[in-house]
Design an enzyme around this catalytic site. Sequence first.
Site, PDB file in Angstrom:
ATOM      1  N   TYR A  98       0.826  -1.213   0.000  1.00 37.38           N
ATOM      2  CA  TYR A  98       0.000   0.000   0.000  1.00 37.38           C
ATOM      3  C   TYR A  98       0.861   1.265   0.000  1.00 37.38           C
ATOM      4  O   TYR A  98       0.409   2.321  -0.437  1.00 37.38           O
ATOM      5  CB  TYR A  98      -0.915   0.027   1.238  1.00 37.38           C
ATOM      6  CG  TYR A  98      -2.254  -0.633   1.034  1.00 37.38           C
ATOM      7  CD1 TYR A  98      -2.336  -1.974   0.688  1.00 37.38           C
ATOM      8  CD2 TYR A  98      -3.436   0.082   1.210  1.00 37.38           C
ATOM      9  CE1 TYR A  98      -3.562  -2.586   0.510  1.00 37.38           C
ATOM     10  CE2 TYR A  98      -4.669  -0.524   1.039  1.00 37.38           C
ATOM     11  CZ  TYR A  98      -4.735  -1.854   0.687  1.00 37.38           C
ATOM     12  OH  TYR A  98      -5.957  -2.453   0.520  1.00 37.38           O
ATOM     13  N   LYS A 117       3.348 -15.187   1.828  1.00 37.02           N
ATOM     14  CA  LYS A 117       3.656 -16.035   0.684  1.00 37.02           C
ATOM     15  C   LYS A 117       5.173 -16.215   0.653  1.00 37.02           C
ATOM     16  O   LYS A 117       5.866 -15.752  -0.263  1.00 37.02           O
ATOM     17  CB  LYS A 117       3.149 -15.376  -0.606  1.00 37.02           C
ATOM     18  CG  LYS A 117       1.640 -15.453  -0.789  1.00 37.02           C
ATOM     19  CD  LYS A 117       1.156 -16.811  -1.281  1.00 37.02           C
ATOM     20  CE  LYS A 117       1.528 -17.027  -2.741  1.00 37.02           C
ATOM     21  NZ  LYS A 117       1.122 -18.383  -3.206  1.00 37.02           N
ATOM     22  N   ASP A 154      -2.656 -18.001   0.368  1.00 38.65           N
ATOM     23  CA  ASP A 154      -3.671 -18.615  -0.500  1.00 38.65           C
ATOM     24  C   ASP A 154      -4.286 -19.842   0.189  1.00 38.65           C
ATOM     25  O   ASP A 154      -5.503 -20.031   0.171  1.00 38.65           O
ATOM     26  CB  ASP A 154      -3.096 -18.965  -1.887  1.00 38.65           C
ATOM     27  CG  ASP A 154      -1.847 -19.838  -1.828  1.00 38.65           C
ATOM     28  OD1 ASP A 154      -1.232 -19.951  -0.747  1.00 38.65           O
ATOM     29  OD2 ASP A 154      -1.482 -20.426  -2.871  1.00 38.65           O
ATOM     30  N   ASP A 212      -6.294  -7.204   3.700  1.00 38.81           N
ATOM     31  CA  ASP A 212      -7.439  -6.576   3.056  1.00 38.81           C
ATOM     32  C   ASP A 212      -8.345  -7.657   2.465  1.00 38.81           C
ATOM     33  O   ASP A 212      -9.563  -7.653   2.676  1.00 38.81           O
ATOM     34  CB  ASP A 212      -6.935  -5.619   1.966  1.00 38.81           C
ATOM     35  CG  ASP A 212      -8.071  -4.865   1.300  1.00 38.81           C
ATOM     36  OD1 ASP A 212      -8.986  -4.418   2.010  1.00 38.81           O
ATOM     37  OD2 ASP A 212      -8.034  -4.728   0.060  1.00 38.81           O
ATOM     38  N   ASP A 252     -12.131  -9.344   4.160  1.00 40.49           N
ATOM     39  CA  ASP A 252     -13.417  -9.339   3.456  1.00 40.49           C
ATOM     40  C   ASP A 252     -13.982 -10.760   3.405  1.00 40.49           C
ATOM     41  O   ASP A 252     -15.180 -10.975   3.603  1.00 40.49           O
ATOM     42  CB  ASP A 252     -13.266  -8.808   2.018  1.00 40.49           C
ATOM     43  CG  ASP A 252     -13.592  -7.321   1.912  1.00 40.49           C
ATOM     44  OD1 ASP A 252     -13.445  -6.616   2.924  1.00 40.49           O
ATOM     45  OD2 ASP A 252     -13.988  -6.870   0.820  1.00 40.49           O
TER      46      ASP A 252
HETATM   47  C1  IPM Z   1     -10.453  -1.529   3.798  1.00 42.90           C
HETATM   48  C2  IPM Z   1     -10.737  -0.871   2.488  1.00 42.90           C
HETATM   49  C3  IPM Z   1      -9.617   0.132   2.199  1.00 42.90           C
HETATM   50  C4  IPM Z   1      -8.347  -0.651   2.018  1.00 42.90           C
HETATM   51  C5  IPM Z   1      -9.881   1.087   1.009  1.00 42.90           C
HETATM   52  C6  IPM Z   1     -11.191   1.829   1.158  1.00 42.90           C
HETATM   53  C7  IPM Z   1      -8.744   2.044   0.814  1.00 42.90           C
HETATM   54  O1  IPM Z   1     -10.906  -1.811   1.477  1.00 42.90           O
HETATM   55  O2  IPM Z   1     -10.319  -0.823   4.806  1.00 42.90           O
HETATM   56  O3  IPM Z   1     -10.372  -2.764   3.828  1.00 42.90           O
HETATM   57  O4  IPM Z   1      -8.048  -1.140   0.925  1.00 42.90           O
HETATM   58  O5  IPM Z   1      -7.604  -0.750   2.993  1.00 42.90           O
HETATM   59 MG    MG Z   2     -10.900  -3.823   2.185  1.00 46.56          MG
END
Ligand code: IPM
Ligand code: MG
Length: 367
Positions: free
Chosen positions: A141, A191, A224, A248, A252
């Site tokens: 990032y 990884k 993975d 990230d 999710d």
């Molecule tokens: C998260 C989001 C952020 C990220 C975006 C909105 C920049 O997806 O907090 O997981 O990628 O970190």
């Molecule tokens: Mg995210």
Amino acid sequence: MTNPSLLILPGDGIGPEVMAEVRKVIDWYGTRGVTFDVSEDLVGGAAYDVHGTPLHDDTMAKAQEVDAVLLGAVGGPKYDVLDFSVKPERGLLRLRKEMDLFANLRPAQCFDALADFSSLKKDVVAGLDIMIIRELTSGVYFGEPRGIHREGNERVGINTQRYTESEIARVARAAFELARKRGNKVCSMEKANVMESGILWRDVVTEVHAAEYPDVELSHMYADAGAMQLTRWPKQFDVIVTDNLFGDLLSDLAAMLTGSLGMLPSASLGLPMANGRPKALYEPVHGSAPDIAGQGKANPIACILSFAMALRYSFDMGAEATRLEKAVEDVLADGLRTADLLGEEGVTPVSTAAMGDAIVAKLSASV
Ligand code: IPM
Ligand code: MG
């Protein structure tokens, strides 16, 4: 004693709607003598519209001063055309970087009332309680070099995955510390089979473990394989520690195990400030959901549970955090559901505001 201070940054899309429900919860605590000094400001597209930048310097300065920042969500299609440097997300990334919020805590907990709602089988997710710790201030990032440039007759896009030993060690410590208060197990994901930064990650986590946390059970997984195991049998995990990008993705994935992204809070913590409290920003894991903004469809629970995390990690009010989490659990057990959680038989559809009101009513009933 001064009141604890909170900076609220509702942001874009459903951000302001879900934050309005958190305000009700904060006001309820006020009536109980737990008063916060709340200020509010702009972030993301909302800040761009007014200031031409997704985070004004004055807002950044305020964020550095308060005890905790509570953020809604940033982004929306309206801002897709903006230059990368002023996109809404840059405001959020600047907050994380300049506050040095290196440890991002993303719990994935499955509430009993929602176990049928998950896309996975009920026995796979019922009772799930895992914590992903995502490194938040380094890695791909932020690594340099980065950018898009021309090489000959084509363009090349570059990002750099970069981790120093100290960056890995401090997030590993955060994971081990947290594991000791939970199931005492850490699984580290990288990884190392293809990335040197992954080899270093594994080495440093192993060293910190051996030197400081030998009592905690440590395992390693390629990220993975970790994604696969998270969907196969997520209850094998307690704390997962991983880098910024894998974190990230994996968070999710883990969030969806619990049924809806609308349920998951997060805390981003840095070093202790002069008053002993950690630098902190709390935000729901979900995004700004522009497609449903302004329709009363958003689920305020992730944002409300983010405030519960603030009570626990910034304000040392663990019992109040538990009270608020219990209020959420009770409302779900009563069958109240926002639009993201509809589909089962016998549930009661409610708006964003009605969900907030119901949670506050449960709080009142709890005293
Ligand atoms: C998260 C989001 C952020 C990220 C975006 C909105 C920049 O997806 O907090 O997981 O990628 O970190
Ligand atoms: Mg995210």
